[in-house]
Design an enzyme around this catalytic site. Structure first.
Site, short mmCIF file in Angstrom:
data_model
loop_
_atom_site.label_atom_id
_atom_site.label_comp_id
_atom_site.label_asym_id
_atom_site.label_seq_id
_atom_site.Cartn_x
_atom_site.Cartn_y
_atom_site.Cartn_z
CG LEU A 1 -3.40 -4.19 15.52
CD1 LEU A 1 -3.05 -2.97 14.69
CD2 LEU A 1 -4.09 -3.77 16.81
N GLY B 1 -16.68 0.07 8.76
CA GLY B 1 -17.15 -1.14 9.44
C GLY B 1 -16.51 -1.41 10.78
CG PHE C 1 -14.77 -10.82 21.83
CD1 PHE C 1 -15.75 -11.81 21.93
CD2 PHE C 1 -15.17 -9.51 21.99
CE1 PHE C 1 -17.09 -11.49 22.20
CE2 PHE C 1 -16.50 -9.17 22.27
CZ PHE C 1 -17.46 -10.17 22.37
CB ILE D 1 -8.45 -20.22 14.49
CG1 ILE D 1 -8.24 -18.71 14.66
CG2 ILE D 1 -9.21 -20.78 15.70
CD1 ILE D 1 -9.51 -17.88 14.76
CB ALA E 1 -15.25 -18.34 7.32
CE1 TYR F 1 -15.67 -13.30 9.57
CE2 TYR F 1 -15.60 -11.57 11.25
CZ TYR F 1 -15.39 -12.88 10.87
OH TYR F 1 -14.91 -13.77 11.78
CG LEU G 1 -3.84 -26.58 1.61
CD1 LEU G 1 -2.74 -27.38 0.91
CD2 LEU G 1 -3.53 -26.48 3.11
NE ARG H 1 -12.27 -4.25 17.04
CZ ARG H 1 -12.75 -3.01 16.98
NH1 ARG H 1 -12.88 -2.28 18.08
NH2 ARG H 1 -13.11 -2.49 15.82
N1 UDP Z 1 -6.16 -1.82 12.77
C1 UDP Z 1 -5.34 -0.73 12.50
N2 UDP Z 1 -4.43 -0.83 11.49
C2 UDP Z 1 -4.28 -1.95 10.74
C3 UDP Z 1 -5.11 -3.07 11.03
C4 UDP Z 1 -6.03 -2.97 12.06
O1 UDP Z 1 -5.45 0.32 13.15
O2 UDP Z 1 -3.45 -1.96 9.83
C5 UDP Z 1 -7.15 -1.72 13.86
C6 UDP Z 1 -8.58 -1.91 13.40
O3 UDP Z 1 -9.13 -0.71 12.97
C7 UDP Z 1 -9.25 -2.44 14.68
C8 UDP Z 1 -8.12 -3.21 15.37
O4 UDP Z 1 -6.91 -2.77 14.77
O5 UDP Z 1 -9.61 -1.39 15.50
C9 UDP Z 1 -8.25 -4.70 15.19
O6 UDP Z 1 -8.44 -4.95 13.81
P1 UDP Z 1 -8.40 -6.38 13.19
O7 UDP Z 1 -8.56 -6.24 11.72
O8 UDP Z 1 -7.19 -7.11 13.69
O9 UDP Z 1 -9.64 -7.13 13.85
P2 UDP Z 1 -11.21 -6.77 13.84
O10 UDP Z 1 -11.49 -6.19 15.19
O11 UDP Z 1 -11.47 -5.82 12.73
O12 UDP Z 1 -11.87 -8.09 13.64
#
Ligand code: UDP
Length: 322
Positions: free
Chosen positions: A188, A282, A167, A12, A73, A139, A33, A219
């Site tokens: 993801l 979580g 988000f 970001i 972070a 987190y 880094l 999401r």
């Molecule tokens: N997710 C998944 N498989 C993966 C990684 C993430 O199904 O290998 C799902 C995760 O459970 C969440 C969504 O993808 O519902 C987004 O996850 P990410 O970790 O990208 O972001 P978060 O919403 O947790 O900050």
């Protein structure tokens, strides 16, 4: 303005730096880094390699600055549940070091990368900034704590801040100016990309029994260039209004994990091998933002966040690497 971007070599951060340079600011980047990369450092910036846990280093980096963007972070939800000690040290102690270095150097304006994870498992679908905060992972808790610290530093030390509750950050710079892929990504879309390119044999969808349209989590995916533009607008706001604010940054539309996989297959023409797995600790079922405040106070609105553009810009950079 002279702006220190802490974490400016990261995913970001590098997009934020591009936006700040584009709008005429002088930028100094401070980054250890650990996940950021040197290839992300733009020309015409000053770079200091350092860690926010190193107090003399962050104090020195702060000299002569007018404002700070703080993005350094740890941000993996799953990992934060396994290593709260690491998250406490980096996200809490580290940020407090940055704030104290600001106080010491009389730097007044602070833009903070917060997160939708502060809301936890909300009972309503679309979240505005008044939605009660109840993080369900460490987190999100760490970011909530810092938001509270910030309101005290505003009252007691006069630091004016904008905390931006991102988000889900996705996508890459559409002009290809951000060159580096995030190291060890755990989100993801990078995992979907790694699966396409065979870095992973297959991926797992975490949970298929959520109360959502297709059983997988939903999401609000926001393009990183849209997030970036909010940072420079936040500085304009701080200078203009001299008032602290907390605001959401999202699109107001939610997509499921399955949507993301299917759209990736459509945009790239390639297959994503996946299996359905257990829920991840979580994870709330659905998160979606009301970003009216950012729109009204900053004049911000997403411009790059169609799912097609998000996936196409991500695919383009992965094609260069794999
Ligand atoms: N997710 C998944 N498989 C993966 C990684 C993430 O199904 O290998 C799902 C995760 O459970 C969440 C969504 O993808 O519902 C987004 O996850 P990410 O970790 O990208 O972001 P978060 O919403 O947790 O900050």
């Amino acid at each position: 303005m002279r702006i220190l971007v802490v974490g400016g070599a990261g995913y970001i951060g590098s997009h934020v730096v591009k936006e700040l340079l584009k709008t005429g600011h002088d930028v100094r980047v401070f980054d250890n880094l650990s996940t950021g990369q040197e290839v992300n450092l733009f020309e015409n910036i000053e770079f200091i390699k350092g860690d926010i846990l190193d107090i003399p280093a962050i104090e020195k980096a702060m000299e002569g600055m007018d404002g700070v963007v703080h993005l350094a972070a740890k941000k993996a939800v799953g990992e934060s549940m396994e290593k709260p000690d690491v998250y406490a040290l980096n996200n809490l102690n580290g940020t407090i070091n940055v704030l104290n270095a600001m106080v010491k150097n009389n730097v007044k304006y602070f833009v903070f990368s917060s997160t939708a994870a502060v809301y936890g498992m909300p009972s309503i679908e679309v979240l505005d900034e008044e939605t009660p905060l109840n993080p369900i992972n460490f987190y999100g808790f760490s970011k909530k704590m810092i938001e509270e610290v910030l309101s005290w530093y505003d009252r007691l030390k006069g630091i004016k801040f904008v905390a931006l509750r991102y988000f889900n950050a996705v996508g890459y710079d559409g002009e290809g100016d951000v060159k580096g892929l995030e190291k060890n990504p755990q989100n993801l879309l990078p995992i979907v990309m790694e699966t396409i390119f065979g870095v992973r044999e297959k991926m797992t969808v975490f949970g298929s029994d959520y109360p959502t349209k297709d059983g997988t989590c939903e999401r609000d995916y926001i393009h990183v260039s849209d997030l970036a533009s909010a940072h420079q607008l936040a500085f304009q706001y701080l200078v203009r209004e001299n008032q602290s604010q907390i605001m959401n940054l999202g699109t107001g539309v939610a997509h499921s994990v399955k949507d993301m996989i299917e759209m990736t297959e459509k945009v790239t023409g390639r297959q994503v091998k996946y299996e359905m797995g257990d829920r991840r600790a979580g994870d709330p079922a659905a998160l979606m933002a009301f970003s009216k405040k950012a729109n009204e106070l900053l004049g911000w609105q997403p411009q790059h966040s169609s799912l097609e553009n998000i996936i196409a810009t991500t695919y383009r950079i992965y094609q260069k690497y794999f």
